[in-house]
Write a protein that holds these residues in place. Structure first.
Motif, PDB file in Angstrom:
ATOM      1  N   SER A 167       3.083   1.962   2.546  1.00  0.00           N
ATOM      2  CA  SER A 167       3.303   2.390   3.931  1.00  0.00           C
ATOM      3  C   SER A 167       4.664   1.926   4.444  1.00  0.00           C
ATOM      4  O   SER A 167       5.088   0.803   4.171  1.00  0.00           O
ATOM      5  CB  SER A 167       2.204   1.821   4.837  1.00  0.00           C
ATOM      6  OG  SER A 167       0.942   2.332   4.471  1.00  0.00           O
TER       7      SER A 167
ATOM      8  N   TYR B 261       0.814  -1.217   0.000  1.00  0.00           N
ATOM      9  CA  TYR B 261       0.000   0.000   0.000  1.00  0.00           C
ATOM     10  C   TYR B 261       0.851   1.272   0.000  1.00  0.00           C
ATOM     11  O   TYR B 261       0.316   2.379  -0.041  1.00  0.00           O
ATOM     12  CB  TYR B 261      -0.916   0.014   1.223  1.00  0.00           C
ATOM     13  CG  TYR B 261      -1.813  -1.194   1.313  1.00  0.00           C
ATOM     14  CD1 TYR B 261      -2.821  -1.408   0.379  1.00  0.00           C
ATOM     15  CD2 TYR B 261      -1.639  -2.137   2.327  1.00  0.00           C
ATOM     16  CE1 TYR B 261      -3.637  -2.526   0.452  1.00  0.00           C
ATOM     17  CE2 TYR B 261      -2.458  -3.255   2.416  1.00  0.00           C
ATOM     18  CZ  TYR B 261      -3.451  -3.449   1.464  1.00  0.00           C
ATOM     19  OH  TYR B 261      -4.262  -4.551   1.540  1.00  0.00           O
TER      20      TYR B 261
ATOM     21  N   ASN C  71      -6.541   5.125   4.067  1.00  0.00           N
ATOM     22  CA  ASN C  71      -5.511   5.974   4.664  1.00  0.00           C
ATOM     23  C   ASN C  71      -4.724   6.673   3.561  1.00  0.00           C
ATOM     24  O   ASN C  71      -3.537   6.450   3.363  1.00  0.00           O
ATOM     25  CB  ASN C  71      -4.573   5.145   5.544  1.00  0.00           C
ATOM     26  CG  ASN C  71      -3.586   6.015   6.306  1.00  0.00           C
ATOM     27  OD1 ASN C  71      -3.919   7.132   6.697  1.00  0.00           O
ATOM     28  ND2 ASN C  71      -2.384   5.508   6.502  1.00  0.00           N
ATOM     29  N   ARG C  72      -5.433   7.533   2.834  1.00  0.00           N
ATOM     30  CA  ARG C  72      -4.826   8.227   1.704  1.00  0.00           C
ATOM     31  C   ARG C  72      -5.352   9.658   1.660  1.00  0.00           C
ATOM     32  O   ARG C  72      -6.355   9.993   2.312  1.00  0.00           O
ATOM     33  CB  ARG C  72      -5.149   7.499   0.400  1.00  0.00           C
ATOM     34  CG  ARG C  72      -6.623   7.518   0.032  1.00  0.00           C
ATOM     35  CD  ARG C  72      -6.943   6.590  -1.138  1.00  0.00           C
ATOM     36  NE  ARG C  72      -6.178   6.871  -2.334  1.00  0.00           N
ATOM     37  CZ  ARG C  72      -5.566   5.928  -3.056  1.00  0.00           C
ATOM     38  NH1 ARG C  72      -5.657   4.651  -2.724  1.00  0.00           N
ATOM     39  NH2 ARG C  72      -4.876   6.264  -4.136  1.00  0.00           N
TER      40      ARG C  72
ATOM     41  N   HIS D 215      -3.210   2.908  -0.223  1.00  0.00           N
ATOM     42  CA  HIS D 215      -4.137   2.404   0.787  1.00  0.00           C
ATOM     43  C   HIS D 215      -5.563   2.843   0.465  1.00  0.00           C
ATOM     44  O   HIS D 215      -5.790   3.964   0.013  1.00  0.00           O
ATOM     45  CB  HIS D 215      -3.739   2.922   2.172  1.00  0.00           C
ATOM     46  CG  HIS D 215      -4.352   2.170   3.297  1.00  0.00           C
ATOM     47  ND1 HIS D 215      -5.635   2.420   3.735  1.00  0.00           N
ATOM     48  CD2 HIS D 215      -3.871   1.164   4.071  1.00  0.00           C
ATOM     49  CE1 HIS D 215      -5.920   1.602   4.735  1.00  0.00           C
ATOM     50  NE2 HIS D 215      -4.873   0.822   4.959  1.00  0.00           N
TER      51      HIS D 215
ATOM     52  N   THR E 294      -0.915   7.602  -0.277  1.00  0.00           N
ATOM     53  CA  THR E 294      -0.840   6.974   1.040  1.00  0.00           C
ATOM     54  C   THR E 294      -0.227   7.915   2.071  1.00  0.00           C
ATOM     55  O   THR E 294       0.808   8.533   1.831  1.00  0.00           O
ATOM     56  CB  THR E 294      -0.014   5.678   0.970  1.00  0.00           C
ATOM     57  OG1 THR E 294      -0.663   4.774   0.067  1.00  0.00           O
ATOM     58  CG2 THR E 294       0.120   5.029   2.337  1.00  0.00           C
TER      59      THR E 294
END
Length: 394
Positions: free
Chosen positions: A128, A126, A291-292, A288, A156
């Motif tokens: 991260s 993703y 969570n972006r 993600h 992300t």
């Protein structure tokens, strides 16, 4: 001129009319040099002070911790090079990630040629960063950690608070490239333990050619541009007063509207992602899911080439991109997409669509309708797609 649907706001944004209005007097009426001693320059001095205060308040910082630059790339270069030079006696090890903007990565390459050692942290599928990987990478001679707040291509958002805490626990300076995040995500430098932060005005409806670097008071960084006493003797050159005024106005408006804009953009982003993923087969969402950044959607379409996709979208009046605007002339696939594990042939079929608070649901619907037809047309011409379909019919 045909109607344009502009979905490349990560590359640059439209300057707000209020920002232009605030800037204009400083081209024609208040055009004095702010370093001059006569009264005619006073409005310029006051305008700089007001903009500096506005930026500082947006970050929970102090006025004298804000240094105006010509944009994000200069701020990134300054943060890395000045830290490396100032703290070389302590160590020559720097930690960053594989998915940073090239303003960071190319500066790291520059430093490597001058004897510094760089650790490039991997990321997951993703995009991260792993906190455990970060902890393992820290050494006694580590002087700087630089991790972007949010990725400019896949959107992300990184665990900045945790990274900042780890850096401070180990006595390491922490810099974040917040070019895509500032005025889009709430940021407090004390809460996130940020020592330096880069931002650029044209990413949040300010003018191009102006940005800033936040430098926490107490850091012993040297001047980046020599030749004058501007910016408290750390960045020489006559200040871009109209640009700084415009940046300050854009920050003022952006912070006042941040939560409302974020809510609207998130709803539209999720609607866009939902339609594309549901209606175009063999498509991957990059980054993600939640969570972006609120305005970012990045897709990889199998069996097609991204440049052809962009050209055909442009013919329909739709502006998108395949990644960072700073590498738009490159034929190589995105280093970010390769870092999250995409093979070259899929990474080449990427499309980044980035919204603004002015984007409408009707524009999203039109874009997806056009996108479906274009992808279908390009796949019909693809021998790879033809082979794939034949194999799956057996």
């Amino acid at each position: 001129m045909k109607k344009v649907i502009y979905l490349d706001n990560a590359a640059t944004t439209k300057v707000r009319p209020e920002v232009v209005e605030a800037m204009l007097p400083f081209y024609t009426e208040y055009y004095g040099n702010p370093s001059a001693v006569y009264e005619f320059s006073t409005p310029c001095k006051e305008a700089l002070a007001k903009a500096r205060e506005t930026v500082a308040n947006a970050l929970g910082a102090k006025d004298n911790e804000i240094y105006f630059t010509n944009g994000g790339s200069e701020s990134d270069n300054w943060a890395l090079i000045a830290t490396a030079e100032a703290y070389a006696s302590k160590g020559k090890h720097i930690i960053t990630t594989k998915i940073e903007h090239h303003a960071i990565l190319h500066t790291c390459e520059y430093l490597e040629k001058r004897g510094y050692e760089i650790t490039y942290l991997p990321v997951d599928e993703y995009g991260s960063v792993s906190i455990d990987e970060l902890k393992k990478a820290i050494r006694p001679d580590t002087i700087l950690i630089s991790v972007m707040f949010a990725n400019n291509e896949i959107g992300t958002i990184q665990p900045i608070r945790e990274i900042g805490e780890i850096a401070h626990e180990n006595g390491i300076i922490f810099h974040t490239d917040a070019v895509q995040a500032f005025c889009h995500e709430p940021i407090n430098v004390d809460e996130y333990h940020i020592d330096m932060l880069s931002a650029s005005g044209h990413k949040f409806h300010g003018p191009k050619g102006v940005g800033f670097l936040y430098i926490r008071k107490g850091l012993k960084l040297r001047s980046f541009i020599h030749g004058g006493a501007q910016e408290r003797k750390r960045r020489a050159g006559t200040e871009n007063v109209p640009g700084i005024v415009g940046l300050g106005k854009a920050v003022e408006i952006g912070m006042a509207e941040l939560e409302n804009n974020k809510k609207k953009e998130t709803e539209l982003r999720d609607y866009l992602i939902g339609r594309v993923m549901d209606e175009i087969p063999y498509t991957r969402l990059n980054g993600h899911r939640t969570n972006r950044l609120s305005n970012n959607a990045n897709f990889a379409f199998q069996f097609i080439e991204g440049e052809s996709l962009l050209i055909m979208l442009d013919m329909d009046g739709i502006c998108g991109s395949s990644g960072s605007a700073c590498t738009s002339g490159s034929l190589d696939p995105s280093h970010v997409l390769l870092a999250i594990g995409l093979p070259h042939e899929i990474a080449h079929g990427s499309l980044r669509l980035t919204l603004s608070e002015e984007t409408t649901k009707e524009e999203i619907d039109h874009t997806v309708d056009c996108l479906k037809k274009i992808v279908e047309k390009l796949r019909a011409m693809s021998p790879l797609y033809e082979d794939f379909i034949k194999k799956n019919r057996k």
